[in-house]
Design a protein around this motif. Structure first.
Motif, short mmCIF file in Angstrom:
data_model
loop_
_atom_site.label_atom_id
_atom_site.label_comp_id
_atom_site.label_asym_id
_atom_site.label_seq_id
_atom_site.Cartn_x
_atom_site.Cartn_y
_atom_site.Cartn_z
N ARG A 123 5.45 -19.18 2.29
CA ARG A 123 6.55 -18.81 3.18
C ARG A 123 6.48 -19.69 4.43
O ARG A 123 5.38 -20.03 4.90
CB ARG A 123 6.46 -17.34 3.60
N THR A 124 7.62 -20.02 4.98
CA THR A 124 7.63 -20.84 6.19
C THR A 124 8.63 -20.28 7.20
O THR A 124 9.53 -19.51 6.86
CB THR A 124 8.04 -22.30 5.88
N TYR A 125 8.40 -20.63 8.45
CA TYR A 125 9.41 -20.43 9.49
C TYR A 125 9.23 -21.53 10.52
O TYR A 125 8.16 -22.16 10.60
CB TYR A 125 9.31 -19.04 10.13
N ILE A 126 10.26 -21.81 11.27
CA ILE A 126 10.19 -22.80 12.35
C ILE A 126 10.16 -22.05 13.67
O ILE A 126 11.07 -21.28 13.99
CB ILE A 126 11.38 -23.77 12.30
N ASP A 127 9.08 -22.24 14.41
CA ASP A 127 8.90 -21.54 15.68
C ASP A 127 10.00 -21.96 16.65
O ASP A 127 10.21 -23.15 16.92
CB ASP A 127 7.53 -21.86 16.26
N GLY A 128 10.70 -20.96 17.19
CA GLY A 128 11.83 -21.25 18.06
C GLY A 128 11.47 -21.86 19.39
O GLY A 128 12.33 -22.43 20.06
N ALA A 129 10.21 -21.75 19.80
CA ALA A 129 9.80 -22.31 21.08
C ALA A 129 9.35 -23.76 20.96
O ALA A 129 9.66 -24.60 21.81
CB ALA A 129 8.68 -21.47 21.70
N SER A 130 8.60 -24.08 19.90
CA SER A 130 8.02 -25.42 19.76
C SER A 130 8.73 -26.28 18.73
O SER A 130 8.47 -27.48 18.65
CB SER A 130 6.54 -25.29 19.37
N ASN A 131 9.58 -25.66 17.91
CA ASN A 131 10.26 -26.35 16.81
C ASN A 131 9.30 -26.86 15.76
O ASN A 131 9.63 -27.76 14.98
CB ASN A 131 11.14 -27.50 17.32
N ARG A 132 8.09 -26.28 15.70
CA ARG A 132 7.12 -26.66 14.67
C ARG A 132 7.21 -25.68 13.51
O ARG A 132 7.44 -24.49 13.70
CB ARG A 132 5.70 -26.66 15.24
N GLU A 133 6.98 -26.21 12.30
CA GLU A 133 7.07 -25.38 11.11
C GLU A 133 5.70 -24.81 10.76
O GLU A 133 4.68 -25.50 10.88
CB GLU A 133 7.61 -26.18 9.92
N VAL A 134 5.70 -23.56 10.33
CA VAL A 134 4.48 -22.85 9.98
C VAL A 134 4.50 -22.58 8.48
O VAL A 134 5.53 -22.16 7.93
CB VAL A 134 4.37 -21.52 10.76
N TYR A 135 3.36 -22.81 7.82
CA TYR A 135 3.23 -22.60 6.38
C TYR A 135 2.18 -21.52 6.14
O TYR A 135 1.03 -21.64 6.58
CB TYR A 135 2.81 -23.90 5.68
N VAL A 136 2.57 -20.46 5.46
CA VAL A 136 1.66 -19.36 5.16
C VAL A 136 1.73 -19.08 3.66
O VAL A 136 2.82 -18.99 3.09
CB VAL A 136 2.01 -18.08 5.95
N HIS A 137 0.56 -18.95 3.04
CA HIS A 137 0.46 -18.81 1.59
C HIS A 137 -0.08 -17.42 1.26
O HIS A 137 -1.10 -16.99 1.80
CB HIS A 137 -0.46 -19.90 1.03
N HIS A 138 0.61 -16.73 0.36
CA HIS A 138 0.26 -15.36 -0.01
C HIS A 138 0.04 -15.27 -1.51
O HIS A 138 0.97 -15.49 -2.30
CB HIS A 138 1.37 -14.40 0.39
N ALA A 139 -1.17 -14.94 -1.91
CA ALA A 139 -1.49 -14.75 -3.33
C ALA A 139 -1.52 -13.26 -3.63
O ALA A 139 -2.32 -12.51 -3.05
CB ALA A 139 -2.84 -15.39 -3.66
N HIS A 140 -0.64 -12.82 -4.52
CA HIS A 140 -0.57 -11.42 -4.90
C HIS A 140 -1.50 -11.19 -6.08
O HIS A 140 -1.21 -11.60 -7.21
CB HIS A 140 0.87 -11.05 -5.27
N ILE A 141 -2.64 -10.54 -5.83
CA ILE A 141 -3.65 -10.30 -6.86
C ILE A 141 -3.40 -8.89 -7.40
O ILE A 141 -3.54 -7.91 -6.67
CB ILE A 141 -5.06 -10.43 -6.28
N SER A 142 -3.06 -8.79 -8.67
CA SER A 142 -2.73 -7.49 -9.25
C SER A 142 -3.59 -7.25 -10.50
O SER A 142 -4.38 -8.09 -10.91
CB SER A 142 -1.24 -7.44 -9.60
N GLY A 143 -3.40 -6.06 -11.09
CA GLY A 143 -4.18 -5.71 -12.27
C GLY A 143 -5.64 -5.45 -11.98
O GLY A 143 -6.50 -5.56 -12.87
N LEU A 144 -5.96 -5.09 -10.75
CA LEU A 144 -7.35 -4.85 -10.35
C LEU A 144 -7.79 -3.43 -10.74
O LEU A 144 -6.96 -2.56 -11.01
CB LEU A 144 -7.49 -5.04 -8.84
N ARG A 145 -9.09 -3.22 -10.75
CA ARG A 145 -9.63 -1.89 -11.04
C ARG A 145 -9.87 -1.14 -9.73
O ARG A 145 -10.35 -1.73 -8.75
CB ARG A 145 -10.94 -2.01 -11.82
N PRO A 146 -9.59 0.15 -9.70
CA PRO A 146 -9.83 0.93 -8.48
C PRO A 146 -11.31 0.95 -8.09
O PRO A 146 -12.20 0.87 -8.95
CB PRO A 146 -9.35 2.34 -8.85
#
Length: 546
Positions: A123-146
């Motif tokens: 996911r990305t967004y461009i910071d409105g103050a600095s105009n720099r782009e931010v990259y964030v990575h999210h791994a959805h780990i599913s099928g786990l055991r309680p």
């Protein structure tokens, strides 16, 4: 009241959660370079990626075997959040300074290997103050055991993996521990623009060493997860918003890589120029359980269940009167958050599997400090729902101090400020089926504590309206003072601390279940933690026989 010392409690928790020692011997950490360069399974590739990569020469250096990934940014600020089902889902998230190839997570159990791979969504967004782009990575780990410990590594092409471990939530009525505080800030520094284009390194706005010390305190308790009650890092009032967010995650990854930190968005997560509501930075950086509403509201309110406790996280700027963010957004959901809240509370209180309802939010319904004060908008909108569905506990922040109420239900008759009505005054054992306990846990680390601003006696103030924009750029507040019979316990001496909650599900259907609460002080200058007080919340289980 219980009598527990931190060392005994920590020893017991470590014995129950041996992930740390086992992780040190894990092969996942023994050969990180191999994990960074080995081919991925077909299920881990995206459609835009090549189906195979040339084999690297044996013993060849990384820079020669992966020339297409030269200069890849490292994994930064690794942190965890629960998915919709905390017993079976986890998000592992991290940021990078630029785009990367094939962000992914390798994971597995301590005794079963770690060969499973899941691709991460960027996911990305461009910071409105600095105009720099931010990259964030999210791994959805599913099928786990309680109730199971997993090891995992976050990586992308061209970098060494960053590795840690986590434990999934239990199912059914099982004991567990969680912690909570709000208003943290950062221990780091940012750049301040000077004259002639020069920059000066100075303490970031509201930063303090205690924002770092409190993370170590949480790790001494070693909870299953942590509730972060809004105003995370105050990026919106810092001269460099992105550096402030980076400092926040670099500080908290010491804990958040091992246990989910579940945040509520506070007024200082509202950032000018970042999305239509101002919450894009928060929404991009955290992967959180869905709320079933429009994508623009993703992560702003959500719920999850651990054991027999339903946790409900709210975003209070929607109903608060105070003008506290970069933009005034009161009423932004047009009632959708309130409708979702009522549906969620109603379903939880009807369930025979749910004993406790805990609400996490930022701004407060109770405060006897001469700081922000209580907010009539929250009292009017949320208070009746908390009463109707017997919410047991509300944890919040906003006021930079520690205070808890007596259990309250309804309002004092004739009160123009909707003063919460206390139903009991015992501060050691509280039956929450008769009233809701509110805890202000705003001592997370900011350099502006308010613990020395408590009114004397039973006095408090309530924000009842806002008027025209004043010289400070904010709508002018109107305050009304009230008699506050709901005042229970407050700490006038210590500015910093957090609460730990030990859930005891009880032994039989319809019997008592308890939450044992300890409030820990984080001392200066050494950051040591010590218990200030302990008390017990109690109610009957919901699985009583018909």
């Amino acid at each position: 009241m219980t009598d527990r010392m931190p060392v005994d409690r920590r020893t017991a928790l470590i014995a129950a959660e041996p992930a740390g020692a086992a992780l040190a011997a894990s092969p996942l950490l023994a050969a990180p370079a191999a994990a960074a360069t080995e081919p991925e399974s077909a299920t881990a590739r995206t459609a835009a990626e090549p189906s195979a990569r040339p084999a690297a020469p044996a013993g060849g250096p990384l820079l020669l075997t992966t020339p297409g990934a030269l200069g890849a940014p490292p994994v930064d600020g690794l942190h965890l959040t629960f998915g919709a089902d905390p017993a079976r889902e986890m998000y592992a998230s991290w940021a990078t300074a630029g785009p990367v190839r094939r962000p992914r997570v390798r994971f597995g159990t301590l005794d079963g290997g770690h060969g499973d791979v899941v691709s991460a969504e960027t996911r990305t967004y461009i910071d409105g103050a600095s105009n720099r782009e931010v990259y964030v990575h999210h791994a959805h780990i599913s099928g786990l055991r309680p109730d199971t410990t997993y090891v995992y590594s976050a990586l992308h092409d061209g970098v060494l993996p960053d590795s840690a471990a986590f434990r999934t939530a239990p199912t059914g009525r099982r004991p567990f521990t969680f912690t909570s505080f709000g208003d943290q800030a950062t221990p780091g520094t940012t750049w301040t623009a000077g004259t002639g284009g020069a920059f000066t390194a100075s303490a970031g706005t509201l930063s303090s060493p205690s924002a770092g010390d409190i993370v170590g305190g949480v790790e001494q308790v070693a909870p299953l997860f942590h509730l972060l009650n809004g105003d995370l890092c105050y990026a919106n009032i810092n001269p460099d918003r992105l550096r402030t967010w980076d400092s926040f995650f670099q500080n908290n990854t010491r804990s958040a890589r091992f246990r989910p930190w579940m945040p509520a968005a506070g007024n200082h997560e509202n950032e000018k120029g970042n999305g239509p509501l101002g919450f894009s930075a928060f929404q991009t950086r955290f992967a959180l359980p869905p709320n079933g509403d429009d994508p623009e509201f993703a992560g702003l309110w959500y719920a999850f269940t651990v054991g027999s406790v339903r946790f409900v996280v709210l975003q209070n700027d929607d109903v608060a009167l105070q003008d506290g963010g970069d933009s005034y957004v009161s009423g932004y959901s047009a009632g959708r958050q309130k409708a979702w809240l009522e549906r969620t509370l109603k379903a939880a209180r009807r369930s025979r599997d749910i004993d406790w309802i805990v609400v996490c939010m930022h701004q407060v319904m109770i405060s006897s400090s001469d700081a922000n004060g209580a907010d009539l908008g929250i009292r009017a909108q949320w208070g009746p729902l908390f009463d109707q569905y017997e919410v047991d506990l509300v944890v919040c922040g906003h006021e930079h101090d520690y205070e808890r109420s007596h259990p309250v239900r309804g309002v004092v008759s004739g009160s123009e400020t909707l003063t919460p009505n206390p139903v009991a005054t015992d501060t050691s054992t509280v039956d929450t089926s008769k009233g809701t306990v509110h805890m202000v846990l705003g001592g997370g680390g900011t350099s502006s504590p308010t613990n020395q601003k408590f009114f004397s006696g039973s006095k408090a103030k309530v924000l009842t309206a806002v008027g025209a924009v004043g010289a400070n750029g904010k709508k002018t507040p109107t305050y009304v003072f009230e008699d506050a019979p709901w005042i229970g316990v407050r700490d006038e001496k210590n500015p910093y601390g957090f609460a730990a909650f030990d859930v005891d599900p009880g032994t039989h259907a319809g019997g008592q279940t308890r939450i044992h609460v300890t409030y820990y002080v984080v001392a200066q200058p050494d950051g040591k933690i010590a218990p200030l007080e302990t008390f017990t919340l109690t109610r009957n289980r919901s699985d009583r026989h018909s």
